[in-house]
Design a protein around this motif. Structure first.
Motif, PDB file in Angstrom:
ATOM      1  N   GLY A  84      38.939  51.170  31.457  1.00  0.00           N
ATOM      2  CA  GLY A  84      37.701  50.494  31.807  1.00  0.00           C
ATOM      3  C   GLY A  84      36.911  51.354  32.767  1.00  0.00           C
ATOM      4  O   GLY A  84      37.470  52.187  33.488  1.00  0.00           O
ATOM      5  N   VAL A  85      35.584  51.155  32.773  1.00  0.00           N
ATOM      6  CA  VAL A  85      34.700  51.890  33.675  1.00  0.00           C
ATOM      7  C   VAL A  85      33.705  50.898  34.263  1.00  0.00           C
ATOM      8  O   VAL A  85      33.138  50.068  33.547  1.00  0.00           O
ATOM      9  CB  VAL A  85      33.930  53.007  32.933  1.00  0.00           C
ATOM     10  N   VAL A  86      33.495  50.987  35.567  1.00  0.00           N
ATOM     11  CA  VAL A  86      32.521  50.158  36.276  1.00  0.00           C
ATOM     12  C   VAL A  86      32.017  50.989  37.451  1.00  0.00           C
ATOM     13  O   VAL A  86      32.737  51.891  37.918  1.00  0.00           O
ATOM     14  CB  VAL A  86      33.164  48.822  36.738  1.00  0.00           C
ATOM     15  N   HIS A  87      30.823  50.733  37.925  1.00  0.00           N
ATOM     16  CA  HIS A  87      30.322  51.533  39.046  1.00  0.00           C
ATOM     17  C   HIS A  87      30.861  51.032  40.385  1.00  0.00           C
ATOM     18  O   HIS A  87      31.445  51.784  41.146  1.00  0.00           O
ATOM     19  CB  HIS A  87      28.793  51.554  39.066  1.00  0.00           C
ATOM     20  N   GLU A  88      30.666  49.763  40.662  1.00  0.00           N
ATOM     21  CA  GLU A  88      31.007  49.229  41.982  1.00  0.00           C
ATOM     22  C   GLU A  88      32.235  48.323  41.925  1.00  0.00           C
ATOM     23  O   GLU A  88      32.364  47.505  41.023  1.00  0.00           O
ATOM     24  CB  GLU A  88      29.835  48.425  42.552  1.00  0.00           C
ATOM     25  N   THR A  89      33.103  48.466  42.923  1.00  0.00           N
ATOM     26  CA  THR A  89      34.274  47.593  43.051  1.00  0.00           C
ATOM     27  C   THR A  89      34.318  46.892  44.399  1.00  0.00           C
ATOM     28  O   THR A  89      35.288  46.213  44.704  1.00  0.00           O
ATOM     29  CB  THR A  89      35.584  48.397  42.869  1.00  0.00           C
ATOM     30  N   GLY A  90      33.293  47.092  45.223  1.00  0.00           N
ATOM     31  CA  GLY A  90      33.268  46.470  46.540  1.00  0.00           C
ATOM     32  C   GLY A  90      33.980  47.318  47.579  1.00  0.00           C
ATOM     33  O   GLY A  90      34.386  48.446  47.309  1.00  0.00           O
ATOM     34  N   PRO A  91      34.161  46.777  48.777  1.00  0.00           N
ATOM     35  CA  PRO A  91      34.774  47.535  49.867  1.00  0.00           C
ATOM     36  C   PRO A  91      36.219  47.933  49.566  1.00  0.00           C
ATOM     37  O   PRO A  91      36.910  47.281  48.780  1.00  0.00           O
ATOM     38  CB  PRO A  91      34.722  46.583  51.067  1.00  0.00           C
ATOM     39  N   ALA A  92      36.660  49.011  50.215  1.00  0.00           N
ATOM     40  CA  ALA A  92      38.034  49.494  50.026  1.00  0.00           C
ATOM     41  C   ALA A  92      39.057  48.403  50.372  1.00  0.00           C
ATOM     42  O   ALA A  92      40.052  48.235  49.659  1.00  0.00           O
ATOM     43  CB  ALA A  92      38.278  50.743  50.871  1.00  0.00           C
ATOM     44  N   GLY A  94      40.851  45.283  50.154  1.00  0.00           N
ATOM     45  CA  GLY A  94      41.004  44.267  49.123  1.00  0.00           C
ATOM     46  C   GLY A  94      40.675  44.739  47.715  1.00  0.00           C
ATOM     47  O   GLY A  94      40.699  43.952  46.771  1.00  0.00           O
ATOM     48  N   ARG A  95      40.351  46.022  47.539  1.00  0.00           N
ATOM     49  CA  ARG A  95      39.948  46.547  46.229  1.00  0.00           C
ATOM     50  C   ARG A  95      41.028  46.331  45.167  1.00  0.00           C
ATOM     51  O   ARG A  95      40.729  45.905  44.055  1.00  0.00           O
ATOM     52  CB  ARG A  95      39.605  48.032  46.334  1.00  0.00           C
ATOM     53  N   GLU A  96      42.275  46.635  45.490  1.00  0.00           N
ATOM     54  CA  GLU A  96      43.345  46.506  44.499  1.00  0.00           C
ATOM     55  C   GLU A  96      43.466  45.075  43.979  1.00  0.00           C
ATOM     56  O   GLU A  96      43.553  44.843  42.782  1.00  0.00           O
ATOM     57  CB  GLU A  96      44.694  46.984  45.063  1.00  0.00           C
ATOM     58  N   ARG A  97      43.448  44.130  44.887  1.00  0.00           N
ATOM     59  CA  ARG A  97      43.561  42.722  44.489  1.00  0.00           C
ATOM     60  C   ARG A  97      42.377  42.294  43.623  1.00  0.00           C
ATOM     61  O   ARG A  97      42.553  41.708  42.565  1.00  0.00           O
ATOM     62  CB  ARG A  97      43.660  41.825  45.733  1.00  0.00           C
ATOM     63  N   ARG A  98      41.154  42.611  44.079  1.00  0.00           N
ATOM     64  CA  ARG A  98      39.954  42.221  43.330  1.00  0.00           C
ATOM     65  C   ARG A  98      39.948  42.816  41.923  1.00  0.00           C
ATOM     66  O   ARG A  98      39.651  42.133  40.945  1.00  0.00           O
ATOM     67  CB  ARG A  98      38.677  42.670  44.060  1.00  0.00           C
ATOM     68  N   LEU A 109      41.241  51.813  35.548  1.00  0.00           N
ATOM     69  CA  LEU A 109      39.841  51.508  35.825  1.00  0.00           C
ATOM     70  C   LEU A 109      39.240  52.679  36.588  1.00  0.00           C
ATOM     71  O   LEU A 109      39.726  53.043  37.660  1.00  0.00           O
ATOM     72  CB  LEU A 109      39.700  50.232  36.653  1.00  0.00           C
ATOM     73  N   VAL A 110      38.191  53.281  36.029  1.00  0.00           N
ATOM     74  CA  VAL A 110      37.460  54.360  36.694  1.00  0.00           C
ATOM     75  C   VAL A 110      36.214  53.735  37.321  1.00  0.00           C
ATOM     76  O   VAL A 110      35.496  52.985  36.660  1.00  0.00           O
ATOM     77  CB  VAL A 110      37.067  55.468  35.697  1.00  0.00           C
ATOM     78  N   PHE A 111      35.969  54.052  38.588  1.00  0.00           N
ATOM     79  CA  PHE A 111      34.814  53.506  39.284  1.00  0.00           C
ATOM     80  C   PHE A 111      34.155  54.591  40.123  1.00  0.00           C
ATOM     81  O   PHE A 111      34.680  55.697  40.265  1.00  0.00           O
ATOM     82  CB  PHE A 111      35.200  52.291  40.145  1.00  0.00           C
ATOM     83  N   GLY A 112      33.008  54.289  40.672  1.00  0.00           N
ATOM     84  CA  GLY A 112      32.269  55.239  41.493  1.00  0.00           C
ATOM     85  C   GLY A 112      31.740  54.579  42.748  1.00  0.00           C
ATOM     86  O   GLY A 112      32.437  53.835  43.415  1.00  0.00           O
ATOM     87  N   HIS A 113      30.494  54.867  43.061  1.00  0.00           N
ATOM     88  CA  HIS A 113      29.708  54.283  44.140  1.00  0.00           C
ATOM     89  C   HIS A 113      29.941  54.925  45.509  1.00  0.00           C
ATOM     90  O   HIS A 113      28.988  55.296  46.173  1.00  0.00           O
ATOM     91  CB  HIS A 113      29.900  52.769  44.226  1.00  0.00           C
ATOM     92  N   SER A 114      31.167  55.077  45.954  1.00  0.00           N
ATOM     93  CA  SER A 114      31.427  55.559  47.317  1.00  0.00           C
ATOM     94  C   SER A 114      31.328  57.074  47.455  1.00  0.00           C
ATOM     95  O   SER A 114      31.211  57.573  48.566  1.00  0.00           O
ATOM     96  CB  SER A 114      32.818  55.110  47.772  1.00  0.00           C
TER      97      SER A 114
END
Length: 175
Positions: A84-92, A94-98, A109-114
């Motif tokens: 999966g790919v998404v740009h934002e996952t929120g703050p570091a 709690g990231r794993e749980r979310r 899951l590949v993500f970016g933003h930071s």
């Protein structure tokens, strides 16, 4: 199957073009993954033209044209691996749980933003990867991207590539 992972290219605001070392990886990759914040459509056009397969999303800095061409979340099955790919996952924090809750059907899951490279695995086994940015290192020492191999449903040979710093007369996106 060889993967090339990138995010947050921000062209032409952070660099005039993608770094030559990153471009040299394009013909070697079976799948190119871009986790958003392209900023210009020319980079999307370039990767669509040169990549064998592109799995990509838009980011928060991408305008209406890019948002019209790219989804917020992309999914692909690659030799048995659920990507999966998404740009934002929120703050570091709690990231794993979310991400484990939001994407229970994925292996990676590949993500970016930071713009900050990231490689962790959640308690459910979901691997989270952020390749950083090949053009904007922010507070990091290097601009970065990742490569990996997929075989029989497993991600192996993950490598974080650090790009050399750009010099004043070199606007190639190196760092």
């Amino acid at each position: 199957m060889r993967l090339l992972l990138m995010s947050d290219t921000h062209l032409p605001s952070r660099a005039r073009e993608l770094p030559p070392l990153l471009m040299a990886e394009l013909p070697l990759a079976d799948v190119v993954v871009h986790a958003g914040d392209w900023v210009d459509t020319a980079t999307l056009d370039l990767l669509e033209e040169r990549a064998r397969r592109l799995v990509a999303v838009h980011g928060n800095n991408d305008g209406p044209e890019l948002r019209g061409r790219l989804p917020e979340v992309a999914r692909a099955e690659l030799d048995g691996l659920r990507l999966g790919v998404v740009h934002e996952t929120g703050p570091a924090q709690g990231r794993e749980r979310r991400c484990a809750e939001r994407f229970p059907d994925l292996d990676v899951l590949v993500f970016g933003h930071s713009h900050i490279p990231w490689d962790t695995t959640t308690g459910t086994g979901l691997r989270l990867l952020n390749p950083g940015s090949p053009t904007d290192r922010r507070r990091r020492p290097h601009c970065t991207y990742m490569t990996a191999t997929v075989a029989e449903g497993r991600l192996t040979d993950l490598t974080l590539h650090r790009l050399p710093p750009r010099t004043a007369n070199r606007a190639d996106g190196g760092g």
